[in-house]
Scaffold this motif. Structure first.
Motif, PDB file in Angstrom:
ATOM      1  N   LYS A  34      40.930 -37.911  32.367  1.00  0.00           N
ATOM      2  CA  LYS A  34      41.277 -37.383  34.177  1.00  0.00           C
ATOM      3  C   LYS A  34      42.223 -38.712  34.256  1.00  0.00           C
ATOM      4  O   LYS A  34      43.061 -39.205  34.372  1.00  0.00           O
ATOM      5  N   THR A  35      41.803 -40.013  33.830  1.00  0.00           N
ATOM      6  CA  THR A  35      42.272 -40.992  33.938  1.00  0.00           C
ATOM      7  C   THR A  35      44.167 -41.395  33.338  1.00  0.00           C
ATOM      8  O   THR A  35      44.490 -41.647  33.599  1.00  0.00           O
ATOM      9  N   VAL A  36      43.481 -40.400  32.391  1.00  0.00           N
ATOM     10  CA  VAL A  36      45.502 -39.958  31.905  1.00  0.00           C
ATOM     11  C   VAL A  36      46.189 -39.872  32.420  1.00  0.00           C
ATOM     12  O   VAL A  36      47.083 -39.332  32.505  1.00  0.00           O
ATOM     13  N   MET A  37      45.373 -38.214  32.973  1.00  0.00           N
ATOM     14  CA  MET A  37      46.004 -37.688  33.752  1.00  0.00           C
ATOM     15  C   MET A  37      46.607 -38.313  35.282  1.00  0.00           C
ATOM     16  O   MET A  37      47.906 -37.881  35.577  1.00  0.00           O
TER      17      MET A  37
ATOM     18  N   ALA B 145      56.596 -38.914  27.533  1.00  0.00           N
ATOM     19  CA  ALA B 145      55.248 -39.587  26.814  1.00  0.00           C
ATOM     20  C   ALA B 145      54.328 -38.991  28.237  1.00  0.00           C
ATOM     21  O   ALA B 145      53.527 -38.904  28.472  1.00  0.00           O
ATOM     22  N   ALA B 146      55.214 -39.514  29.431  1.00  0.00           N
ATOM     23  CA  ALA B 146      53.710 -39.164  30.467  1.00  0.00           C
ATOM     24  C   ALA B 146      53.595 -37.463  30.491  1.00  0.00           C
ATOM     25  O   ALA B 146      52.711 -37.116  30.997  1.00  0.00           O
ATOM     26  N   VAL B 147      54.643 -37.325  30.681  1.00  0.00           N
ATOM     27  CA  VAL B 147      54.599 -35.289  30.964  1.00  0.00           C
ATOM     28  C   VAL B 147      53.434 -34.573  29.396  1.00  0.00           C
ATOM     29  O   VAL B 147      52.984 -33.660  29.924  1.00  0.00           O
ATOM     30  N   VAL B 148      53.689 -35.784  28.051  1.00  0.00           N
ATOM     31  CA  VAL B 148      52.693 -35.170  27.064  1.00  0.00           C
ATOM     32  C   VAL B 148      51.486 -35.712  27.566  1.00  0.00           C
ATOM     33  O   VAL B 148      50.943 -34.278  27.122  1.00  0.00           O
ATOM     34  N   ALA B 149      51.205 -36.603  27.467  1.00  0.00           N
ATOM     35  CA  ALA B 149      50.161 -36.905  28.366  1.00  0.00           C
ATOM     36  C   ALA B 149      49.625 -36.171  28.881  1.00  0.00           C
ATOM     37  O   ALA B 149      47.835 -35.726  29.094  1.00  0.00           O
ATOM     38  N   HIS B 150      49.983 -36.193  30.628  1.00  0.00           N
ATOM     39  CA  HIS B 150      49.719 -35.469  31.346  1.00  0.00           C
ATOM     40  C   HIS B 150      49.614 -33.960  30.990  1.00  0.00           C
ATOM     41  O   HIS B 150      47.704 -33.400  31.314  1.00  0.00           O
ATOM     42  N   ALA B 151      50.478 -32.771  30.754  1.00  0.00           N
ATOM     43  CA  ALA B 151      49.511 -31.654  29.395  1.00  0.00           C
ATOM     44  C   ALA B 151      48.999 -31.569  28.943  1.00  0.00           C
ATOM     45  O   ALA B 151      48.113 -30.521  28.574  1.00  0.00           O
ATOM     46  N   VAL B 152      48.482 -32.437  27.941  1.00  0.00           N
ATOM     47  CA  VAL B 152      47.563 -32.357  26.330  1.00  0.00           C
ATOM     48  C   VAL B 152      46.331 -33.353  27.064  1.00  0.00           C
ATOM     49  O   VAL B 152      45.275 -32.095  27.037  1.00  0.00           O
ATOM     50  N   SER B 153      45.946 -33.859  28.739  1.00  0.00           N
ATOM     51  CA  SER B 153      44.340 -33.704  28.651  1.00  0.00           C
ATOM     52  C   SER B 153      44.172 -32.939  29.757  1.00  0.00           C
ATOM     53  O   SER B 153      43.048 -32.943  30.446  1.00  0.00           O
ATOM     54  N   ALA B 154      45.254 -32.183  30.319  1.00  0.00           N
ATOM     55  CA  ALA B 154      45.123 -31.243  31.377  1.00  0.00           C
ATOM     56  C   ALA B 154      44.823 -30.201  30.609  1.00  0.00           C
ATOM     57  O   ALA B 154      43.900 -29.277  31.056  1.00  0.00           O
ATOM     58  N   TYR B 155      44.790 -29.766  28.890  1.00  0.00           N
ATOM     59  CA  TYR B 155      45.263 -28.664  28.454  1.00  0.00           C
ATOM     60  C   TYR B 155      43.670 -28.457  27.846  1.00  0.00           C
ATOM     61  O   TYR B 155      43.244 -27.407  27.670  1.00  0.00           O
ATOM     62  N   GLN B 156      43.545 -30.146  27.660  1.00  0.00           N
ATOM     63  CA  GLN B 156      41.992 -29.926  26.982  1.00  0.00           C
ATOM     64  C   GLN B 156      40.637 -30.640  27.729  1.00  0.00           C
ATOM     65  O   GLN B 156      39.849 -29.482  27.265  1.00  0.00           O
ATOM     66  N   LEU B 157      41.339 -30.807  29.487  1.00  0.00           N
ATOM     67  CA  LEU B 157      39.850 -30.595  29.941  1.00  0.00           C
ATOM     68  C   LEU B 157      39.996 -29.714  30.434  1.00  0.00           C
ATOM     69  O   LEU B 157      38.975 -29.432  30.669  1.00  0.00           O
ATOM     70  N   SER B 158      40.848 -28.374  30.786  1.00  0.00           N
ATOM     71  CA  SER B 158      40.828 -27.226  30.983  1.00  0.00           C
ATOM     72  C   SER B 158      39.734 -26.294  30.066  1.00  0.00           C
ATOM     73  O   SER B 158      38.547 -25.598  30.090  1.00  0.00           O
ATOM     74  N   CYS B 159      39.637 -26.540  28.312  1.00  0.00           N
ATOM     75  CA  CYS B 159      39.059 -26.026  27.455  1.00  0.00           C
ATOM     76  C   CYS B 159      37.715 -26.330  27.527  1.00  0.00           C
ATOM     77  O   CYS B 159      36.735 -25.747  27.324  1.00  0.00           O
TER      78      CYS B 159
ATOM     79  N   SER C 195      36.752 -39.019  25.803  1.00  0.00           N
ATOM     80  CA  SER C 195      35.139 -38.954  27.177  1.00  0.00           C
ATOM     81  C   SER C 195      36.442 -37.856  28.472  1.00  0.00           C
ATOM     82  O   SER C 195      37.844 -38.157  28.530  1.00  0.00           O
ATOM     83  N   THR C 196      35.321 -37.123  29.344  1.00  0.00           N
ATOM     84  CA  THR C 196      36.465 -36.319  30.411  1.00  0.00           C
ATOM     85  C   THR C 196      37.020 -37.797  31.142  1.00  0.00           C
ATOM     86  O   THR C 196      38.044 -37.094  31.924  1.00  0.00           O
TER      87      THR C 196
END
Length: 223
Positions: free
Chosen positions: A13-16, A74-88, A8-9
């Protein structure tokens, strides 16, 4: 349940937000440690050694440091992946740009994506420079962080890379803190002004604190 939340979106956003808070706490501790360089090589090198022995004898040598690194990674990867997927998702939902840009969108908001990319590249360079020594100018000295920092900021490109990245970090924190507060339900009409002030102050203090180190080397205060 975890997969449903992640898909979910709101979940992304919560993970970010949570990963961003973890990294922010680390940055506060990191800048405090960095400023120890102004107390001289013995103080700074002793601090570098302490980071590897903290928790002993319960924790083995460097175990605590590696635990922190794993959590941060783990925080950096989670932040980056969630940001990329939200951007897409954002691009997919709105393939064509708005005719008129939102007038209230701040410069930090408009540059969050580019700021994230700059910071991601900076982290790779920073680790290779001052942790592993692979891109370090001159001879990298294991266990001598003071000398290594001085070496890096004695080069023009080391200063440029670091200062540009820290300016991007300041903008990222300024907007990211506010976004995280909204996502986690902390913000409200009565708290908005205080949260914005905290975001601005945090961004300013962290940016100034980090940039103080290369400036100290350039001006000869740290040598």
């Amino acid at each position: 349940m975890a997969r449903t939340m992640w898909d979910s979106t709101v979940g992304k956003k919560t993970v970010m937000a949570v990963s961003g808070v973890i990294m922010l706490l680390y940055l506060v501790a990191h800048v405090i440690g960095n400023l120890k360089i102004f107390f001289g090589p013995e103080e700074f090198n002793r601090y570098g050694h302490w980071l590897r022995t903290v928790g002993e004898p319960f924790m083995h040598y460097e175990w605590t440091l590696w635990l922190i690194r794993v959590v941060l990674l783990a925080a950096v990867v989670a932040h980056a992946v969630s940001a990329y997927q939200l951007s897409c998702r954002d691009i997919k939902a709105r393939p064509s740009k708005y005719v008129h840009r939102k007038p209230r969108a701040s410069y930090a908001t408009r540059t969050m994506r580019w700021g994230g990319i700059i910071l991601g590249l900076f982290i790779v360079w920073h680790v290779l420079d001052l942790t592993t020594g692979h891109t370090h100018p001159g001879g990298f000295q294991e266990g001598r962080p003071y000398e290594n920092v001085v070496d890096t900021f004695s080069t023009w490109y080391g200063n440029v890379i670091y200062i540009v990245a820290m300016l991007a970090l300041g903008l990222h924190i300024r907007h990211g803190f506010w976004s995280a507060a909204q996502t986690l339900g902390v913000s409200s009409r009565t708290r908005d002004r205080a949260l914005k002030t905290i975001a601005n102050v945090l961004a300013l203090l962290l940016t100034a604190g980090f940039i103080a180190v290369p400036v100290g080397v350039m001006t000869g205060v740290v040598s």
